[in-house]
Scaffold this motif. Structure first.
Motif, PDB file in Angstrom:
ATOM      1  N   TRP A 185       1.578   3.355   8.927  1.00 57.34           N
ATOM      2  CA  TRP A 185       0.264   3.476   8.610  1.00 57.34           C
ATOM      3  C   TRP A 185      -0.291   2.780   7.445  1.00 57.34           C
ATOM      4  O   TRP A 185      -1.357   2.063   7.195  1.00 57.34           O
ATOM      5  CB  TRP A 185      -0.687   4.870   8.486  1.00 57.34           C
ATOM      6  N   LEU A 186      -0.331   2.248   6.244  1.00 50.71           N
ATOM      7  CA  LEU A 186       0.149   1.631   4.957  1.00 50.71           C
ATOM      8  C   LEU A 186       0.236   0.521   5.255  1.00 50.71           C
ATOM      9  O   LEU A 186      -0.474  -0.699   4.421  1.00 50.71           O
ATOM     10  CB  LEU A 186       1.236   2.209   3.959  1.00 50.71           C
ATOM     11  N   GLY A 209      -2.529  10.802  11.826  1.00 50.90           N
ATOM     12  CA  GLY A 209      -3.660  11.621  11.044  1.00 50.90           C
ATOM     13  C   GLY A 209      -3.870  10.387   9.758  1.00 50.90           C
ATOM     14  O   GLY A 209      -4.976  11.345   9.714  1.00 50.90           O
ATOM     15  N   LYS A 210      -4.010   9.770   9.676  1.00 50.49           N
ATOM     16  CA  LYS A 210      -4.519   8.921   8.819  1.00 50.49           C
ATOM     17  C   LYS A 210      -5.825   8.638   9.379  1.00 50.49           C
ATOM     18  O   LYS A 210      -7.082   8.491   8.127  1.00 50.49           O
ATOM     19  CB  LYS A 210      -3.198   7.118   8.870  1.00 50.49           C
ATOM     20  N   TYR A 211      -6.177   8.133  10.603  1.00 51.39           N
ATOM     21  CA  TYR A 211      -7.021   7.422  11.312  1.00 51.39           C
ATOM     22  C   TYR A 211      -8.647   8.342  11.424  1.00 51.39           C
ATOM     23  O   TYR A 211      -9.257   8.649  11.438  1.00 51.39           O
ATOM     24  CB  TYR A 211      -7.497   6.959  11.818  1.00 51.39           C
ATOM     25  N   SER A 267       3.975  12.372   5.543  1.00 50.67           N
ATOM     26  CA  SER A 267       4.505  11.447   5.564  1.00 50.67           C
ATOM     27  C   SER A 267       5.773  11.123   5.491  1.00 50.67           C
ATOM     28  O   SER A 267       7.018  11.054   5.912  1.00 50.67           O
ATOM     29  CB  SER A 267       4.110   9.464   5.210  1.00 50.67           C
ATOM     30  N   PHE A 279       6.174   4.841   7.495  1.00 44.97           N
ATOM     31  CA  PHE A 279       4.814   5.141   6.486  1.00 44.97           C
ATOM     32  C   PHE A 279       4.003   3.777   7.526  1.00 44.97           C
ATOM     33  O   PHE A 279       3.321   3.012   6.510  1.00 44.97           O
ATOM     34  CB  PHE A 279       5.516   4.966   5.173  1.00 44.97           C
ATOM     35  N   PRO A 296      -1.587  12.874   3.763  1.00 44.08           N
ATOM     36  CA  PRO A 296      -1.597  11.861   4.036  1.00 44.08           C
ATOM     37  C   PRO A 296       0.225  11.616   3.847  1.00 44.08           C
ATOM     38  O   PRO A 296       1.049  11.532   4.340  1.00 44.08           O
ATOM     39  CB  PRO A 296      -2.656  11.023   3.814  1.00 44.08           C
ATOM     40  N   VAL A 297       0.344  11.553   1.972  1.00 48.00           N
ATOM     41  CA  VAL A 297       1.583  11.081   1.333  1.00 48.00           C
ATOM     42  C   VAL A 297       2.841  12.120   1.874  1.00 48.00           C
ATOM     43  O   VAL A 297       3.837  11.272   2.482  1.00 48.00           O
ATOM     44  CB  VAL A 297       1.451  10.356   0.050  1.00 48.00           C
ATOM     45  N   THR A 317       1.164   9.700  12.344  1.00 49.94           N
ATOM     46  CA  THR A 317       0.983   9.612  10.814  1.00 49.94           C
ATOM     47  C   THR A 317      -0.294   8.146  11.034  1.00 49.94           C
ATOM     48  O   THR A 317      -0.877   9.190  10.119  1.00 49.94           O
ATOM     49  CB  THR A 317       2.481   8.312   9.967  1.00 49.94           C
ATOM     50  N   PHE A 318      -0.065   7.588  12.532  1.00 47.84           N
ATOM     51  CA  PHE A 318      -1.321   6.518  12.610  1.00 47.84           C
ATOM     52  C   PHE A 318      -2.215   7.165  12.345  1.00 47.84           C
ATOM     53  O   PHE A 318      -2.912   7.365  12.410  1.00 47.84           O
ATOM     54  CB  PHE A 318      -1.055   6.121  13.235  1.00 47.84           C
ATOM     55  N   LEU A 362      -5.251  14.460   8.865  1.00 48.40           N
ATOM     56  CA  LEU A 362      -4.340  15.435   9.112  1.00 48.40           C
ATOM     57  C   LEU A 362      -4.510  17.122  10.046  1.00 48.40           C
ATOM     58  O   LEU A 362      -4.156  17.502  10.326  1.00 48.40           O
ATOM     59  CB  LEU A 362      -3.639  15.352   8.503  1.00 48.40           C
TER      60      LEU A 362
END
Length: 277
Positions: free
Chosen positions: A75-76, A127-129, A32, A73, A28-29, A124-125, A132
């Protein structure tokens, strides 16, 4: 000459796909970070073709690019607060620039955040939940749609899809891209469960394939509309044979918000399957 052009286009396309897939599997990082880099490059291209970038306008571009990084970023959590700070700073900065066209300048900045930043934040949101790997499925559908539309359109295309904006696109090509994506959706449903965490049935995947195909086509047309209004062929030249980064992610910029809406609706209707919210 045509062969050299085709070869150059193919190589740069393969490199682009390889980078996307590699960063998806990295995590994820890193993904992003890649998203932020693509977003910054797209912002620079967008503002360059809309207004031009000079020494005096450089602070605006830097501030707008910073907003894209924060959204990538988002989603952080806290980076979204950073984006709000960027928004406030951008509005206030216009007071001191003494521009003859402040509304135009603000409109370009805010459109860059909406047109480029919000879709990347959606990506990215998601991908986070949802993982990916699901982002990879969306990319695959976009690429499969492009391939199907090109192949079928080249062989059978006669009826223009949107001649005013893109004379080469045809209804036959659109149907071809949709057909390829429906097959992909069916394959994702029956064989992709081991690969991504989304456990959808065939019908859901087929509906999602239709959504991706439609918004991928619209995304391409929207960028074509902007380029036509600006009398330019490509947004940039960073990718040999393809043009700029904005030319490569144009479909993505409508597909990701549409996918986000689809996911919200789906998991609202079927909360028992939800780990999205």
């Amino acid at each position: 000459m045509k062969f050299k052009s085709w070869l150059l286009r193919s190589i740069s396309g393969i490199v682009y796909i390889g980078i996307i897939v590699g960063f998806i599997f990295w995590g994820p990082v890193p993904f992003s970070i890649l998203t932020a880099v693509l977003g910054v490059l797209a912002i620079v291209e967008f503002e360059k073709v809309c207004e031009g970038i000079s020494i005096s306008s450089l602070p605006i571009t830097i501030l707008d690019a910073t907003g894209i990084v924060f959204l990538s970023f988002g989603w952080l959590g806290y980076p979204l607060l950073g984006w709000i700070v960027v928004y406030l700073c951008r509005m206030i900065l216009e007071l001191y620039l003494k521009s003859d066209t402040p509304i135009r300048c603000l409109a370009i900045s805010l459109m860059s955040q909406i047109y480029i930043g919000i879709p990347l934040a959606c990506m990215t949101f998601i991908g986070k939940y949802l993982g990916l790997h699901f982002i990879l499925a969306i990319f695959l559908m976009i690429w499969i749609n492009d391939t199907g539309a090109f192949v079928v359109g080249s062989l059978f295309g006669k009826r223009r899809l949107f001649e005013r904006i893109s004379p080469k696109k045809s209804w036959e090509g659109f149907v071809g891209g949709l057909g390829f994506n429906l097959i992909a959706g069916w394959l994702f449903a029956i064989g992709g469960g081991f690969f991504w965490d989304v456990k959808w049935n065939v019908i859901t995947w087929l509906i999602f394939a239709l959504v991706v195909t439609a918004f991928s086509t619209w995304g391409d047309l929207v960028e074509s509309l902007m380029k036509r209004s600006l009398n330019i062929k490509d947004s940039g030249n960073i990718m040999p044979g393809h043009g700029g980064i904005l030319d490569r992610i144009d479909s993505l910029l409508l597909v990701m918000p549409a996918s986000f809406i689809f996911l919200v609706i789906y998991y609202t209707l079927f909360p028992e399957f939800s780990f999205f919210f």
